[in-house]
Design an enzyme around this catalytic site. Structure first.
Site, PDB file in Angstrom:
ATOM      1  N   LYS A 153       0.829  -1.222   0.000  1.00 41.62           N
ATOM      2  CA  LYS A 153       0.000   0.000   0.000  1.00 41.62           C
ATOM      3  C   LYS A 153       0.859   1.266   0.000  1.00 41.62           C
ATOM      4  CE  LYS A 153      -2.160  -0.806   3.882  1.00 41.62           C
ATOM      5  NZ  LYS A 153      -1.548  -2.101   4.238  1.00 41.62           N
ATOM      6  N   ARG A 171      -9.067   1.667   9.224  1.00 39.12           N
ATOM      7  CA  ARG A 171      -8.740   0.265   9.487  1.00 39.12           C
ATOM      8  C   ARG A 171      -9.818  -0.426  10.298  1.00 39.12           C
ATOM      9  NH1 ARG A 171      -2.638   1.106   9.257  1.00 39.12           N
ATOM     10  NH2 ARG A 171      -1.718  -0.953   9.288  1.00 39.12           N
ATOM     11  N   ARG A 193      12.349  -6.090   4.788  1.00 40.51           N
ATOM     12  CA  ARG A 193      12.160  -4.691   4.392  1.00 40.51           C
ATOM     13  C   ARG A 193      13.092  -3.758   5.173  1.00 40.51           C
ATOM     14  NH1 ARG A 193       6.302  -1.832   4.763  1.00 40.51           N
ATOM     15  NH2 ARG A 193       6.454  -2.214   6.982  1.00 40.51           N
ATOM     16  N   ARG A 229      11.979  -1.316  10.481  1.00 39.96           N
ATOM     17  CA  ARG A 229      10.890  -0.894  11.354  1.00 39.96           C
ATOM     18  C   ARG A 229      10.815  -1.814  12.559  1.00 39.96           C
ATOM     19  NH1 ARG A 229       5.379   0.354   8.192  1.00 39.96           N
ATOM     20  NH2 ARG A 229       4.574  -0.782   9.994  1.00 39.96           N
ATOM     21  N   ARG A 257       0.232  -8.652  13.076  1.00 38.48           N
ATOM     22  CA  ARG A 257      -0.381  -7.551  12.314  1.00 38.48           C
ATOM     23  C   ARG A 257      -1.320  -8.113  11.240  1.00 38.48           C
ATOM     24  NH1 ARG A 257       4.925  -4.854  10.535  1.00 38.48           N
ATOM     25  NH2 ARG A 257       3.636  -3.693   9.090  1.00 38.48           N
TER      26      ARG A 257
HETATM   27  P1  AMP Z   1       1.435   0.810   8.960  1.00 34.48           P
HETATM   28  O1  AMP Z   1       2.613   1.704   8.765  1.00 34.48           O
HETATM   29  O2  AMP Z   1       0.248   1.218   8.153  1.00 34.48           O
HETATM   30  O3  AMP Z   1       1.779  -0.646   8.823  1.00 34.48           O
HETATM   31  O4  AMP Z   1       0.986   1.002  10.503  1.00 34.48           O
HETATM   32  C1  AMP Z   1       1.864   0.673  11.561  1.00 34.48           C
HETATM   33  C2  AMP Z   1       1.106   0.608  12.870  1.00 34.48           C
HETATM   34  O5  AMP Z   1       0.524   1.884  13.175  1.00 34.48           O
HETATM   35  C3  AMP Z   1      -0.077  -0.356  12.897  1.00 34.48           C
HETATM   36  O6  AMP Z   1       0.325  -1.696  13.170  1.00 34.48           O
HETATM   37  C4  AMP Z   1      -0.909   0.244  14.020  1.00 34.48           C
HETATM   38  O7  AMP Z   1      -0.351  -0.041  15.293  1.00 34.48           O
HETATM   39  C5  AMP Z   1      -0.747   1.729  13.790  1.00 34.48           C
HETATM   40  N1  AMP Z   1      -1.775   2.270  12.875  1.00 34.48           N
HETATM   41  C6  AMP Z   1      -1.579   2.801  11.634  1.00 34.48           C
HETATM   42  N2  AMP Z   1      -2.737   3.192  11.089  1.00 34.48           N
HETATM   43  C7  AMP Z   1      -3.706   2.899  11.996  1.00 34.48           C
HETATM   44  C8  AMP Z   1      -5.116   3.040  12.003  1.00 34.48           C
HETATM   45  N3  AMP Z   1      -5.791   3.559  10.956  1.00 34.48           N
HETATM   46  N4  AMP Z   1      -5.792   2.629  13.115  1.00 34.48           N
HETATM   47  C9  AMP Z   1      -5.149   2.118  14.170  1.00 34.48           C
HETATM   48  N5  AMP Z   1      -3.815   1.918  14.217  1.00 34.48           N
HETATM   49  C10 AMP Z   1      -3.088   2.327  13.154  1.00 34.48           C
END
Ligand code: AMP
Length: 217
Positions: A13, A88, A127, A160, A171
């Site tokens: 994404k 989400r 990654r 990360r 996740r």
């Molecule tokens: P991402 O970079 O999109 O993989 O997000 C990393 C982490 O940020 C996720 O595993 C969640 O802990 C938190 N996070 C990101 N976006 C959201 C969201 N829309 N709602 C809740 N937690 C979020």
């Protein structure tokens, strides 16, 4: 264009959002990136969010919704936006729907990127990310020209904190429990378009652009 990108962790994404943002000249709004900045700067929000993020769990809806609503008010989002990693949960999607309806700016489309779990795990555990320009690399599929250094801006690449295998699997599980139901939410509203994301980055971008060619801006 006002787009939402859906799909499990590792579906690409962020990578595709960056491509689309560049092509359409609109901002990529990544809740994960905004939260990681808060964590890095040790803000109150960051301290709170970190406990959830480190476990691969979601940050509470009210925190994330407020953050996104503020970001969408910024002038660069007037022309459109690409939401990457938001919504989400159903309450987040409902909050977004209400805000966009009030502004008279409904979504153009929701793109769902799909990928098999094992491929997602392989992608994420290999990654590396540039902390400066956010470009991502993959030791297996897309290594940087010089080991450990960003091709784009020369910064030292980082992993990360939540890209270890155990957290990645959690996740994916959380996505399935809390986010997969959004596909139905958006399909029922006629927004959902599916993209097979199990291909080279450039091919996935081509597929996505072909789908968007049929979408009214
Ligand atoms: P991402 O970079 O999109 O993989 O997000 C990393 C982490 O940020 C996720 O595993 C969640 O802990 C938190 N996070 C990101 N976006 C959201 C969201 N829309 N709602 C809740 N937690 C979020």
């Amino acid at each position: 264009m006002r787009l939402v990108l859906l799909g499990p962790p590792g579906a690409g994404k962020g990578t595709q959002a960056a491509q689309l943002a560049h092509r359409f000249g609109i901002p990529q709004i990544s809740t994960g990136d905004i939260l990681r900045e808060h964590v890095q700067e040790n803000t109150m929000l960051g301290v709170k969010a970190r406990t959830f993020m480190d476990r691969g769990e979601y940050v509470p809806d009210d925190v994330v919704v407020e953050m996104v609503m503020e970001r969408m008010q910024e002038p660069d989002a007037e022309k459109g936006f690409i939401l990457d990693g938001f919504p989400r949960t159903v309450p987040q999607a409902e909050a977004l729907e209400v805000a966009l309806a009030e502004a008279g700016r409904p979504l153009s489309a929701v793109l769902k990127f799909s990928i098999a779990d094992d491929m997602a795990v392989r992608r994420l555990t290999a990654r590396w990310t540039c902390p400066n320009c956010k470009r991502t690399y993959n030791l297996e599929f897309k290594p940087p020209a010089q080991e450990g250094i960003c091709d784009e801006c020369g910064y030292v690449l980082e992993r990360r904190a939540d890209d270890d295998e155990l957290t990645v699997r959690r996740r994916i599980e959380v996505y399935r429990e809390q986010t997969a139901s959004l596909e139905r939410f958006y399909r029922d509203r006629g927004y959902l378009r599916e993209v097979d994301a199990q291909a080279r980055e450039a091919d996935v971008t081509d597929r996505t652009m072909a789908i968007l060619a049929d979408i009214k801006d």
